[in-house]
Design a protein around this motif. Sequence first.
Motif, PDB file in Angstrom:
ATOM      1  N   MET A  94     -35.178 -26.433  62.645  1.00 13.82           N
ATOM      2  CA  MET A  94     -36.415 -25.666  62.631  1.00 13.82           C
ATOM      3  C   MET A  94     -37.228 -26.023  61.386  1.00 13.82           C
ATOM      4  N   ALA A  95     -38.535 -26.026  61.550  1.00  9.28           N
ATOM      5  CA  ALA A  95     -39.419 -26.368  60.437  1.00  9.28           C
ATOM      6  C   ALA A  95     -39.596 -25.172  59.508  1.00  9.28           C
ATOM      7  N   LYS A  96     -39.814 -25.471  58.231  1.00  7.90           N
ATOM      8  CA  LYS A  96     -40.091 -24.417  57.261  1.00  7.90           C
ATOM      9  C   LYS A  96     -41.532 -23.955  57.426  1.00  7.90           C
TER      10      LYS A  96
ATOM     11  N   ARG B 226     -35.382 -19.501  58.717  1.00  5.76           N
ATOM     12  CA  ARG B 226     -35.647 -20.944  58.629  1.00  5.76           C
ATOM     13  C   ARG B 226     -35.409 -21.471  57.216  1.00  5.76           C
TER      14      ARG B 226
END
Length: 83
Positions: free
Chosen positions: A1-3, A68
């Motif tokens: 997952m992206a920050k 995340r």
Amino acid sequence: MAKPNKKGPTRTVDIFCAKCKTQLFKYRKGGKGTLVKCFKERIVADFTHTPCICPNCGQEFARETLVRGTPSFKMIGGKVTFK
């Protein structure tokens, strides 16, 4: 997952305790949905003395967690309102 991006959205909302209507945070919120979590890096002004506890009535309104990989507050349903 992206920050989540560091700069974040420009729209700020005021977050209040649902019980006593004391202001808790000024927060840069993205989107138009409900308030589920608050990333700590997006909080502009923090009016609480101890994290996740309302300074006026002492009610716990959130829990500290990682979302995340970023420190955040996960809101407890019905404990906060925002405008």
